[in-house]
Write a protein that holds these residues in place. Structure first.
Motif, PDB file in Angstrom:
ATOM      1  N   LEU A 200       0.842  -1.192   0.000  1.00 42.64           N
ATOM      2  CA  LEU A 200       0.000   0.000   0.000  1.00 42.64           C
ATOM      3  C   LEU A 200       0.878   1.242   0.000  1.00 42.64           C
ATOM      4  N   ASP A 201       0.616   2.154  -0.913  1.00 44.65           N
ATOM      5  CA  ASP A 201       1.373   3.406  -0.977  1.00 44.65           C
ATOM      6  C   ASP A 201       0.894   4.338   0.135  1.00 44.65           C
ATOM      7  N   ALA A 202       1.776   4.604   1.082  1.00 43.12           N
ATOM      8  CA  ALA A 202       1.402   5.378   2.264  1.00 43.12           C
ATOM      9  C   ALA A 202       1.262   6.870   1.992  1.00 43.12           C
ATOM     10  N   SER A 203       1.555   7.319   0.764  1.00 42.71           N
ATOM     11  CA  SER A 203       1.472   8.757   0.485  1.00 42.71           C
ATOM     12  C   SER A 203       0.066   9.207   0.119  1.00 42.71           C
ATOM     13  N   VAL A 204      -0.870   8.274  -0.042  1.00 41.15           N
ATOM     14  CA  VAL A 204      -2.231   8.630  -0.470  1.00 41.15           C
ATOM     15  C   VAL A 204      -3.025   9.206   0.705  1.00 41.15           C
ATOM     16  N   GLU A 205      -3.675  10.340   0.465  1.00 45.17           N
ATOM     17  CA  GLU A 205      -4.440  11.014   1.512  1.00 45.17           C
ATOM     18  C   GLU A 205      -5.834  11.382   1.010  1.00 45.17           C
ATOM     19  N   ILE A 206      -6.673  11.854   1.935  1.00 45.16           N
ATOM     20  CA  ILE A 206      -8.051  12.274   1.620  1.00 45.16           C
ATOM     21  C   ILE A 206      -8.201  13.765   1.882  1.00 45.16           C
ATOM     22  N   VAL A 207      -8.831  14.475   0.948  1.00 45.80           N
ATOM     23  CA  VAL A 207      -9.167  15.889   1.113  1.00 45.80           C
ATOM     24  C   VAL A 207     -10.682  16.015   0.980  1.00 45.80           C
ATOM     25  N   THR A 208     -11.314  16.632   1.961  1.00 50.28           N
ATOM     26  CA  THR A 208     -12.771  16.770   1.966  1.00 50.28           C
ATOM     27  C   THR A 208     -13.183  18.181   1.564  1.00 50.28           C
ATOM     28  N   ARG A 216      -5.779  24.763  -0.661  1.00 53.43           N
ATOM     29  CA  ARG A 216      -4.489  24.802   0.043  1.00 53.43           C
ATOM     30  C   ARG A 216      -4.025  23.425   0.492  1.00 53.43           C
ATOM     31  N   ILE A 217      -4.946  22.631   1.043  1.00 53.03           N
ATOM     32  CA  ILE A 217      -4.532  21.319   1.548  1.00 53.03           C
ATOM     33  C   ILE A 217      -4.081  20.430   0.402  1.00 53.03           C
ATOM     34  N   LEU A 218      -4.814  20.437  -0.696  1.00 56.42           N
ATOM     35  CA  LEU A 218      -4.432  19.630  -1.851  1.00 56.42           C
ATOM     36  C   LEU A 218      -3.079  20.084  -2.404  1.00 56.42           C
ATOM     37  N   ASP A 219      -2.865  21.394  -2.491  1.00 58.28           N
ATOM     38  CA  ASP A 219      -1.571  21.907  -2.946  1.00 58.28           C
ATOM     39  C   ASP A 219      -0.448  21.458  -2.015  1.00 58.28           C
ATOM     40  N   LEU A 220      -0.694  21.533  -0.709  1.00 58.10           N
ATOM     41  CA  LEU A 220       0.329  21.168   0.266  1.00 58.10           C
ATOM     42  C   LEU A 220       0.690  19.691   0.158  1.00 58.10           C
ATOM     43  N   LEU A 221      -0.322  18.845   0.014  1.00 62.45           N
ATOM     44  CA  LEU A 221      -0.060  17.410  -0.113  1.00 62.45           C
ATOM     45  C   LEU A 221       0.766  17.116  -1.360  1.00 62.45           C
ATOM     46  N   GLN A 224       4.313  18.059  -0.905  1.00 58.41           N
ATOM     47  CA  GLN A 224       5.026  17.176   0.016  1.00 58.41           C
ATOM     48  C   GLN A 224       5.167  15.751  -0.517  1.00 58.41           C
ATOM     49  N   GLY A 225       4.816  15.552  -1.773  1.00 51.37           N
ATOM     50  CA  GLY A 225       5.114  14.285  -2.421  1.00 51.37           C
ATOM     51  C   GLY A 225       3.997  13.265  -2.471  1.00 51.37           C
ATOM     52  N   ALA A 226       2.762  13.660  -2.211  1.00 53.16           N
ATOM     53  CA  ALA A 226       1.656  12.704  -2.325  1.00 53.16           C
ATOM     54  C   ALA A 226       1.543  12.216  -3.771  1.00 53.16           C
ATOM     55  N   ARG A 227       1.502  10.906  -3.949  1.00 58.75           N
ATOM     56  CA  ARG A 227       1.352  10.334  -5.291  1.00 58.75           C
ATOM     57  C   ARG A 227      -0.110  10.119  -5.635  1.00 58.75           C
ATOM     58  N   ALA A 297      -7.955   1.525  -2.438  1.00 61.09           N
ATOM     59  CA  ALA A 297      -7.832   1.058  -3.820  1.00 61.09           C
ATOM     60  C   ALA A 297      -6.705   1.798  -4.532  1.00 61.09           C
ATOM     61  N   LEU A 298      -6.644   3.118  -4.340  1.00 63.32           N
ATOM     62  CA  LEU A 298      -5.594   3.912  -4.981  1.00 63.32           C
ATOM     63  C   LEU A 298      -4.223   3.546  -4.427  1.00 63.32           C
ATOM     64  N   ALA A 299      -4.137   3.341  -3.123  1.00 63.74           N
ATOM     65  CA  ALA A 299      -2.858   2.963  -2.513  1.00 63.74           C
ATOM     66  C   ALA A 299      -2.365   1.627  -3.064  1.00 63.74           C
ATOM     67  N   CYS A 300      -3.288   0.695  -3.308  1.00 62.29           N
ATOM     68  CA  CYS A 300      -2.916  -0.593  -3.909  1.00 62.29           C
ATOM     69  C   CYS A 300      -2.435  -0.411  -5.342  1.00 62.29           C
TER      70      CYS A 300
END
Length: 321
Positions: A200-208, A216-221, A224-227, A297-300
């Protein structure tokens, strides 16, 4: 000899009270099977995790999936039950369903009330889960959740109540029910091909998204290297212009962006102008998946080496778009 496997993955069903009555993980392997009435098939219990499910890591769930795959590979295993904490049960069950291609029943369950508490629901949930795991009706369902007598498809089930015994529900309704050990099915889920699991790719995050949300949060992620990012959008998959613009910047940098809805039912599609802008910006719409499952699913998929375009194609293969 034919048998059932019980994977003890901790949670409330095997929790103990600490100082002040605060619940904590603690019960070790074999404690769940020892408290059960005699079952139609022998039950072999294996401890895979001892904590509460909110503390589970990607490494912990990967270990659970490995133990599950080993159990299913044994030709003497009639079915597998996973006793799991309810806070992340739906996520582990979803991952199991993604990887599980065999007909062997895989059933997740747990408890809302701890052992010793008035109305402890763990034992009846466990007995119902074992009934499904050992039944002919349970074969070919993929991974399911059995809770409060209800049989739910892992792909669509969500924890909807924080304290009530009837904790889980599913978009699309129940697959069936269990009563007094008898299994009754109403429907069978549509299954997709099993997904290869390479971590699982640990860089995947959720933005609500919300009223007036910025990017701003999406830009920051992204910086910082979120794939990968899951964008939990409004309604059918709509967000304001700042998030559309941030999505375009994210996809341009190579970040895969998936779109799901804040709403419980109905799913997403680019039917409104805002949704169409997201699609034009390179985001992928994920149908009826919720944010937590889309993240996994995305992390996989990213861990399998796919880029954003490959992710989009894979979402169609696995029935998520």
């Amino acid at each position: 000899m034919a048998h059932l496997v019980l994977l003890n993955a901790g949670g409330t069903i095997s929790a103990e009270a600490g100082p002040g009555g605060v619940l904590r993980g603690g019960a070790g392997p074999a404690v769940l099977a020892q408290g059960l009435p005699d079952a139609a098939l022998p039950v072999r219990e294996i401890g895979v995790y001892r904590g509460l499910s909110e503390d589970m890591t990607f490494a912990d769930v990967s270990g659970l999936l490995a133990a599950l795959a080993m159990a299913v590979a044994d030709p003497q295993t009639r079915g597998v039950v996973v006793a799991h904490g309810t806070d992340t049960l739906e996520e582990s069950a979803f991952l199991a369903d993604l990887m599980h291609g065999a007909d062997t029943p895989v059933v997740f369950t747990g408890a809302q009330r701890a052992p010793g508490a008035l109305g402890f629901d763990g034992q009846i949930n466990l007995m119902d889960a074992l009934a499904v795991a050992g039944s002919e009706e349970g074969r070919g369902l993929g991974a399911v959740i059995v809770f409060a007598g209800r049989i739910l498809a892992a792909r669509h089930a969500r924890k909807r109540r924080t304290t009530a015994p009837d904790a889980f529900g599913a978009d699309g309704g129940d697959l069936g029910r269990v009563a007094a050990g008898a299994v009754q099915l109403f429907a069978r889920p549509v299954r997709s091909p099993p997904m290869d699991f390479h971590g699982l790719d640990a860089s995947v995050e959720i933005v609500t998204a919300g009223l007036g949300a910025s990017g701003r949060i999406l830009d920051l992620l992204t910086q910082q290297g979120a794939r990968g990012v899951v964008l939990q959008a409004l309604g059918r998959g709509n967000v304001g212009r700042p998030l559309v613009e941030a999505t375009a910047r994210a996809t341009a940098s190579g970040c895969a962006v998936l779109v799901v809805s804040r709403s419980d039912e109905g799913g997403v599609a680019p039917e409104y102008e805002a949704g169409r802008r997201l699609a034009d910006a390179g985001a992928h719409f994920c149908g009826r998946l919720d944010a937590a499952k889309a993240r996994l699913a995305l992390a996989c998929l990213l861990a399998n080496g796919l880029d954003s375009a490959g992710v989009g194609a894979a979402l169609k293969t696995y029935g998520f778009s």
